[in-house]
Design an enzyme around this catalytic site. Structure first.
Site, PDB file in Angstrom:
ATOM      1  N   HIS A 255      42.176  38.720  36.058  1.00  0.00           N
ATOM      2  CA  HIS A 255      42.126  40.229  35.805  1.00  0.00           C
ATOM      3  C   HIS A 255      40.761  40.823  35.767  1.00  0.00           C
ATOM      4  O   HIS A 255      40.597  42.064  35.118  1.00  0.00           O
ATOM      5  CB  HIS A 255      42.885  40.480  34.350  1.00  0.00           C
ATOM      6  CG  HIS A 255      44.194  40.295  34.109  1.00  0.00           C
ATOM      7  ND1 HIS A 255      44.753  39.080  34.182  1.00  0.00           N
ATOM      8  CD2 HIS A 255      45.317  41.238  33.988  1.00  0.00           C
ATOM      9  CE1 HIS A 255      46.098  39.255  34.180  1.00  0.00           C
ATOM     10  NE2 HIS A 255      46.512  40.675  34.078  1.00  0.00           N
TER      11      HIS A 255
ATOM     12  N   GLU B 237      52.743  43.352  46.809  1.00  0.00           N
ATOM     13  CA  GLU B 237      51.460  44.096  47.242  1.00  0.00           C
ATOM     14  C   GLU B 237      51.438  44.037  48.829  1.00  0.00           C
ATOM     15  O   GLU B 237      50.717  45.240  49.180  1.00  0.00           O
ATOM     16  CB  GLU B 237      50.209  43.281  46.656  1.00  0.00           C
ATOM     17  CG  GLU B 237      50.233  43.381  45.086  1.00  0.00           C
ATOM     18  CD  GLU B 237      51.215  42.222  44.546  1.00  0.00           C
ATOM     19  OE1 GLU B 237      51.721  41.653  44.923  1.00  0.00           O
ATOM     20  OE2 GLU B 237      51.288  42.715  43.133  1.00  0.00           O
TER      21      GLU B 237
END
Ligand SMILES: Cc1ncc(C[n+]2csc(CCOP(=O)(O)OP(=O)(O)O)c2C)c(N)n1
Ligand SMILES: [Mg+2]
Lengths: 347, 376
Positions: free
Chosen positions: A140, A71
């Site tokens: 999540h 990322e």
């Protein structure tokens, strides 16, 4: 006059929030060759939420592509591409998986323009599927907006409607500043009747600046007794609470903040001054949160119009709970109505 | 045990660094020959090229020393000197063409100025101002990065964009030995290799990251060997040998420009002074160790070589020194005048259009300042 008028039937279609985002990306890429989309699994798969569905096929793998799984790499590469004339849109696969990129976001994405006296602007969009309510497991479901809004230099938005999903993503891509674009996961499958052509028309060359959605809150529902202030995933919950309250004879106004930074003090202040009561609703843990900031701002600006302290309905100050327990954590209609009941109606 | 679980893996020979760091001129100014791992020789740059680079070398040394003095006089907040590393600094800049990009760190002031940026502007950040001093687009030099290795990813992005646009741009990205331990170093090299973009990663291994010696960062055979793991070539070079640096970096840049993809170059050099003026190097290294590097000095080595080649007489040496002195004197003058600061600039560039909140805050500050000025 009985002549047949030639007005075409309004071209509304039923569109999901997710498909509106896909349409916005496709239209932006069509309109501007410098727009590129990349991230993890966003290529042939179309992203784990299918937001980039079909883009690689349509624009080629140079314009919509998968990166190695890293990322910070995605974010840092986007910075460089934005420095060199591109308008990168990156997808962080999930809210909590954007954290490896945090240094790039805070130290460079947010600060490059300032550090260079505006000579290097970074027109990039960081798309983040965000927040809970979908029975997701740990990592999540984070509501991570506070980390971003606390960083000067970032524009941070969280749309809640299908039309805003389209319009605000297009605006975010056109903006010359970096935008953190928070996509409430639980709204991906929500549907609305929208006139996509009308939405598109705003971006046909002209300057959409004057009626820009970024920087402006909207009244999502009119009401006179109290104001519910929400953004992103909490807006539909607030509207549901207002509907329930209406059945009991209480008229609640709902404001959809949608643009957290820049924050629209004017719309919020004017609304709360009229109703005199407000509840701020957000999924994120309440401590030192966007909800806290909104309460402070409303209190500073509306003190003399307030009939009761401004209350908050937020997530608890706990790590995001397991799927079976998340309904206890998330702001619910009942909890909102309880807060509204506590707004000192007696005196 | 038979190996039947899959294909054999073998690092391509061309990716491996040569057995020894590449050196073309040794400590005594004598010519050496060197070749890469495939046996292709690194060629000696011609005398004119070396002479031009030597002038920048002398200027760089002078600016390093001048900046150190400015710190002692309180004119500069801090200065991480590249004294001893000037050959790396100059080479990094001069191997690039106009359309190329340089990504420097806080230690690379001399590289930035060797690319043409006015030293007064380069040192703006280190004066303690809030902005980087120069316009990155003027000379295609990114701002000097402080968060270690983060700039390497930006370099990959600039190169990636250039590739998509079909531009003939090579990017040279600098970092230190310590920075190679950062995750962003790994991600940058991997991204550059996977996307096959024209980036030359240039590591100045000066043996220390502040106080921490290289052996505490990595036990890889060398930093250049890391390249193989990403699928790109790596090379080690004597970082105090300007000729070798020009040759190796020049090769890496040419290769990248021709579509060969990224390259990792590790220069073996030494930070002759403390990390910055605020550091006390005696706490972690001996004077004896430092002294060993004095005879390897990049400036005197090049001077010996060029003298032996009859590239300059005493007058020419004096002229080069004088022009370095002019640069130092202009730097002193530039640092003597207080930088203009408009407090409202603090709000002006955070967003393209200041948010209503920033406008309010700027107005508040303006009001405070005008009250202060009117003596209220
Ligand atoms: C991410 C990050 N961590 C820590 C620091 C503090 N710091 C500044 S320079 C430095 C040492 C870096 O060493 P090296 O990469 O070898 O470069 P050198 O200073 O020797 O040129 C450290 C730890 C920093 N700037 N950035
Ligand atoms: Mg070092």
């Amino acid at each position: 006059m009985t002549a047949v008028t030639e007005t075409a039937a309004p071209a509304t279609t039923t569109l999901t929030f997710a498909k509106a985002l896909t349409a916005a990306l496709g239209d932006a890429m069509e309109a501007d060759k410098s727009v590129v989309m990349f991230g993890e699994d966003v290529g042939p798969l179309g992203g784990v939420f299918r937001i980039t569905d079909g883009l690689t096929k349509r624009f080629g793998e140079e314009r919509c592509f998968d990166t190695p799984l890293a990322e910070a790499g995605i974010m840092g590469m986007a910075v460089g591409m934005a420095m060199n004339g591109m308008r990168p849109v990156v997808e962080m696969q999930f809210d909590a998986f954007a954290y490896p990129a945090f240094e790039q976001v805070v130290s460079h994405v947010a600060k490059m323009a300032n550090r260079t006296k505006g000579q290097v602007r970074l027109p990039m969009v960081i798309r983040i599927p965000y927040a809970g309510g979908i029975g997701g497991v740990e990592h999540h479901c984070d509501s991570s907006e506070s980390y971003y809004v606390h960083t000067p230099g970032l524009t941070v938005v969280a749309p809640s409607t299908v039309a805003d999903a389209y319009t605000m993503l297009r605006e975010a891509i056109e903006l010359n500043d970096p935008v953190v674009f928070l996509e409430p996961k639980k709204l991906y499958w929500s549907k609305e009747q929208v006139d996509l052509e009308a939405l598109r028309a705003k971006f046909d060359g002209g300057e959409p600046d004057d009626d820009a959605s970024i920087g402006r809150a909207v009244i999502a529902r009119e009401g006179t007794d109290a104001t519910l202030i929400a953004y992103g995933p909490s807006v539909p919950t607030a509207i549901a609470a207002a509907e329930a309250a209406a059945e009991e004879g209480r008229s609640l106004q709902v404001i959809d903040i949608r643009s957290i930074v820049p924050f629209d003090d004017e719309t919020v202040t004017n609304a709360v001054r009229k109703t005199g009561r407000a509840v701020v609703i957000a999924e994120a843990s309440g401590f030192a949160s966007v909800a806290s900031e909104i309460v402070a701002r409303v209190q500073e600006r509306c003190f003399h119009s307030l009939a009761a302290p401004v209350l908050r309905v937020t997530g608890f100050d706990i790590p995001y709970p397991a799927p079976k327990l998340e309904h206890w954590h998330l702001p619910s209609v009942d909890r909102i109505l309880d807060a509204v009941d506590d707004l000192q109606w007696e005196d | 045990m038979s190996n039947d679980i899959g294909e054999k893996t073998r690092a391509e020979a061309f990716m491996l660094p040569a057995e020894h760091p590449i050196q073309l001129i040794d400590e005594n100014g004598a010519v050496q020959s060197a070749a890469n791992s495939s046996g292709e020789p690194y060629t000696m740059p011609d005398d004119q090229e070396l002479l031009a680079a030597y002038e920048k070398l002398v200027a760089g040394r002078r600016v390093n020393d001048q900046a150190g003095a400015l710190v002692r006089q309180g004119k500069l907040a801090v200065y991480p000197s590249s004294h001893g590393q000037e050959a790396c600094q100059v080479a990094a800049a001069v191997v690039l063409s106009k359309q190329d990009w340089l990504f420097p760190t806080y230690r690379d002031t001399v590289a930035v100025m060797s690319r043409g940026v006015n030293p007064v502007e380069v040192l703006t950040l280190l004066r303690g101002t809030w902005h980087a001093g120069y316009n990155p687009y003027e000379f295609n030099v990114a701002t000097q990065a402080t968060p270690l290795a983060t700039q390497l990813l930006h370099a990959v992005g600039v190169a990636h964009a250039a590739k998509l646009k079909g531009e003939d741009t090579v990017v040279l990205a600098m970092c230190g030995d310590g920075a190679t331990s950062e995750g962003d170093f790994h991600e940058a090299l991997n991204f550059a290799a996977v996307f096959h973009v024209p980036v030359v990663f240039f590591v100045q291994n000066n043996e220390y990251a502040i106080s921490v010696p290289l052996k505490n960062q990595s036990v890889a055979p060398s930093l250049a060997h890391k390249a193989v793991g990403y699928g790109m070539p790596g090379e080690r070079v004597d970082g105090n040998d300007l000729a070798a640096l020009l040759s190796v970096l020049g090769h890496a840049v040419d290769r990248a420009r021709a579509g060969g993809g990224p390259f990792l170059v590790e220069a073996h050099t030494y930070r002759m002074q403390a990390h910055t003026n605020a550091d006390d190097a005696t706490r972690y290294r001996t004077d004896e160790e430092v002294q060993k590097w004095v005879s390897r000095d990049p400036v005197s080595r090049m001077q010996t070589y060029l003298s032996a080649r009859n590239m300059f007489d005493d007058d020419a040496v004096a002229a080069i020194a004088a022009s370095a002195e002019d640069i130092a004197s202009a730097l002193r003058d530039g640092m003597n005048s207080e930088p203009e600061v408009d407090p409202e600039d603090l709000f002006r560039y955070v967003y393209s259009k200041p948010t209503p909140q920033l406008q309010e805050q700027a107005a508040m500050l303006r009001e405070e300042i005008s009250r202060e000025n009117s003596g209220a």
